[in-house]
Design a protein around this motif. Structure first.
Motif, PDB file in Angstrom:
ATOM      1  N   TRP A 149       2.696   1.036 -24.651  1.00  0.00           N
ATOM      2  CA  TRP A 149       2.891   0.309 -25.912  1.00  0.00           C
ATOM      3  C   TRP A 149       1.588   0.322 -26.716  1.00  0.00           C
ATOM      4  O   TRP A 149       1.593   0.596 -27.911  1.00  0.00           O
ATOM      5  N   ASP A 151       1.052   3.712 -28.160  1.00  0.00           N
ATOM      6  CA  ASP A 151       1.967   3.942 -29.286  1.00  0.00           C
ATOM      7  C   ASP A 151       1.513   3.201 -30.554  1.00  0.00           C
ATOM      8  O   ASP A 151       1.891   3.580 -31.666  1.00  0.00           O
ATOM      9  N   ARG A 177       6.293   5.266 -24.754  1.00  0.00           N
ATOM     10  CA  ARG A 177       7.282   4.425 -24.046  1.00  0.00           C
ATOM     11  C   ARG A 177       8.538   5.232 -23.716  1.00  0.00           C
ATOM     12  O   ARG A 177       9.131   5.078 -22.661  1.00  0.00           O
ATOM     13  N   GLY A 178       8.903   6.131 -24.633  1.00  0.00           N
ATOM     14  CA  GLY A 178      10.047   7.007 -24.366  1.00  0.00           C
ATOM     15  C   GLY A 178       9.765   7.931 -23.187  1.00  0.00           C
ATOM     16  O   GLY A 178      10.621   8.168 -22.331  1.00  0.00           O
ATOM     17  N   THR A 235      11.816  -2.295 -24.583  1.00  0.00           N
ATOM     18  CA  THR A 235      13.160  -1.751 -24.340  1.00  0.00           C
ATOM     19  C   THR A 235      13.272  -0.342 -24.905  1.00  0.00           C
ATOM     20  O   THR A 235      12.924  -0.118 -26.059  1.00  0.00           O
ATOM     21  N   PRO A 236      13.771   0.633 -24.116  1.00  0.00           N
ATOM     22  CA  PRO A 236      13.945   1.967 -24.709  1.00  0.00           C
ATOM     23  C   PRO A 236      15.078   1.962 -25.737  1.00  0.00           C
ATOM     24  O   PRO A 236      16.029   1.190 -25.604  1.00  0.00           O
ATOM     25  N   SER A 237      14.941   2.811 -26.752  1.00  0.00           N
ATOM     26  CA  SER A 237      16.004   2.919 -27.764  1.00  0.00           C
ATOM     27  C   SER A 237      17.248   3.522 -27.095  1.00  0.00           C
ATOM     28  O   SER A 237      17.141   4.163 -26.038  1.00  0.00           O
ATOM     29  N   PRO A 238      18.437   3.365 -27.711  1.00  0.00           N
ATOM     30  CA  PRO A 238      19.640   3.968 -27.105  1.00  0.00           C
ATOM     31  C   PRO A 238      19.501   5.470 -26.896  1.00  0.00           C
ATOM     32  O   PRO A 238      19.951   6.003 -25.883  1.00  0.00           O
ATOM     33  N   ASP A 239      18.834   6.180 -27.821  1.00  0.00           N
ATOM     34  CA  ASP A 239      18.657   7.638 -27.667  1.00  0.00           C
ATOM     35  C   ASP A 239      17.823   7.962 -26.431  1.00  0.00           C
ATOM     36  O   ASP A 239      18.132   8.882 -25.670  1.00  0.00           O
ATOM     37  N   VAL A 240      16.748   7.203 -26.252  1.00  0.00           N
ATOM     38  CA  VAL A 240      15.872   7.443 -25.104  1.00  0.00           C
ATOM     39  C   VAL A 240      16.609   7.098 -23.809  1.00  0.00           C
ATOM     40  O   VAL A 240      16.531   7.836 -22.813  1.00  0.00           O
ATOM     41  N   ASP A 270       7.680  -5.117 -27.454  1.00  0.00           N
ATOM     42  CA  ASP A 270       9.063  -4.740 -27.146  1.00  0.00           C
ATOM     43  C   ASP A 270       9.051  -3.497 -26.262  1.00  0.00           C
ATOM     44  O   ASP A 270       8.637  -2.424 -26.694  1.00  0.00           O
TER      45      ASP A 270
END
Ligand SMILES: Cc1cc2nc3c(=O)[nH]c(=O)nc-3n(C[C@H](O)[C@H](O)[C@H](O)COP(=O)(O)OP(=O)(O)OC[C@H]3O[C@@H](n4cnc5c(N)ncnc54)[C@H](O)[C@@H]3O)c2cc1C
Length: 397
Positions: free
Chosen positions: A314, A317, A72-73, A6-11, A4
């Protein structure tokens, strides 16, 4: 296992704010200074702006004022910071400080973290990483390490010669790699030492004149001459320096790729804007097929570079070594980023060569990336050897 990316909403939100800060605050300073921060005043002004914007040192943990971004962030945020040559300096995520913070956070003792990491993460001091030596010492082959550290009562004495040490001018301390056992040519036997800038045994020789200028503090030749440090200066464990250096090297390779990918995107944006405006032979430049090919090839290089970075991040991480994927990503990115900037110069014609755009500066800044953090040839050699080992293991059953 599903990957996965996709960055998190915060990132994603942090990346969006970083992009806005770079556009509104950093690029005007960059353009007024030919892409180079030559004074402490510029560094301090940019960094206080990033602090106010809440985007400063986003990679370190909250205990050190950051956002604790994983790799990833970092990929999402560092690419936005890298859209300007001065963005990484503003956010305190430029080389070599960012890689040094990453390593100190991972392996330093609590005392070392308070003394070195805390002020570094706050932008109060800078640092450098002293590994490379003039021939026949360490370069592409770290095993050639010739600088020695010899036991003395209560500590160690470092003697050796280093060069191309980025940021050493004005740094508060150096992380110096020295040989504590074995001989040049043997793997192992290296140890990392924290050396304070005021140590009289660490002597700057000269600023090396190089193609690039934007990495703050220049590239310095240093001599370690009877440089005595206490036992507490050992970072990690004695004789384990190469193993600990891996903590820094693979992630630092990726963060270089992220930042320079930002510059590639900027170069492409400049070129596309020009191709959309400039009229010749009765049409817009961007409607001529060969220019479309240049634009498309750069778009492909940018997308492929981002994909390889994310894939390698990834793996990092997940706690994997990611040696193969970071070598592949580093080699591809260093060459693709160069190609993108070079195509942008071509699309802009004589304007691209002039100082009226920053493209010429970008070209000079990205060229050394094909040499530092492992030259392309060293990585290709390592990639091929791993592939052959995999083949041999499969054949052996
Ligand atoms: C701008 C810049 C900043 C730097 N900053 C730092 C820093 O902060 N700290 C630090 O310690 N070092 C730093 N370096 C040094 C950098 O890490 C070294 O330049 C790099 O490791 C290569 O070593 P070398 O220059 O000694 O080249 P050499 O080891 O002499 O290699 C020369 C060439 O040999 C070829 N080659 C290498 N391996 C192979 C192979 N296996 N097969 C075939 N050909 C091969 C490549 O083309 C390579 O470019 C920096 C360098 C530059 C240019």
């Amino acid at each position: 296992m599903a990957v996965d990316l996709t960055p998190s909403p915060d990132v994603a939100e942090l990346a969006r704010r970083t992009a806005g800060f770079v556009r509104d605050v950093v690029i005007p300073v960059e353009e007024a200074n030919d892409g180079v921060a030559r004074t402490e005043e510029i560094r301090a002004t940019l960094q206080s702006g990033a602090k106010e914007a809440g985007i400063f040192a986003p990679h370190v943990g909250a205990a050190y004022g950051g956002h604790g971004l994983d790799m990833r962030g970092r990929a999402a945020v560092f690419e936005e910071a890298g859209y300007s040559l001065l963005g990484p300096l503003a956010l305190n995520i430029a080389a070599p400080d960012e890689g040094n913070m990453h390593m100190l956070e991972a392996i330093a003792t609590d005392e070392q973290k308070e003394r070195y990491l805390r002020p570094l993460a706050a932008g109060e001091i800078r640092s450098c990483f002293a590994m490379t030596e003039p021939a026949p010492g360490a370069g592409s082959d770290p095993g050639a390490l010739a600088t020695t550290a010899t036991r003395v009562p209560g500590g160690w004495r470092i003697d050796g010669h280093k060069w191309f040490i980025t940021g050493a001018d004005g740094a508060g301390f150096a992380i110096c790699m020295a040989r504590t056992s074995g001989r040049p040519g043997e793997t192992g036997g290296a140890t990392m030492f924290l050396v304070d800038a005021d140590n009289p045994g660490m002597k700057p020789v000269r600023h090396i004149d190089t193609l690039d200028e934007s990495l703050y503090g220049g590239h310095i030749e240093l001599v370690f001459d009877n440089c005595v440090v206490p036992d507490e200066a050992v970072l990690g464990e004695v004789d384990e320096g190469f193993r600990y250096a891996q903590v820094r090297l693979a992630p630092a390779r990726m963060t270089h790729c992220m930042r320079w990918l930002g510059i590639a995107r900027r170069a492409q944006d400049i070129a596309v804007a020009r191709a959309a405006e400039r009229e010749l032979f009765g049409s817009r430049l961007g409607e001529l097929g060969m220019v479309q090919q240049l634009i498309a090839d750069s778009e492909i290089d940018i997308a492929a570079a981002r994909g390889l970075i994310l894939r390698a991040c990834w793996e990092l991480d997940q706690g994997r070594s990611a040696s193969q994927s970071t070598s592949i990503a580093k080699t591809f990115c260093a060459e693709a980023i160069w190609r993108v900037v070079d195509r942008a110069v071509q699309i802009c014609g004589s304007l691209g060569i002039s100082g009226d755009l920053l493209l010429g500066r970008f070209l000079r800044e990205v060229r050394p990336f094909r040499i530092y953090d492992g030259p392309s040839e060293t990585h290709r050699w390592a990639i091929a050897r791993r592939v052959l080992r995999r083949h041999d293991a499969q054949v052996a059953g």
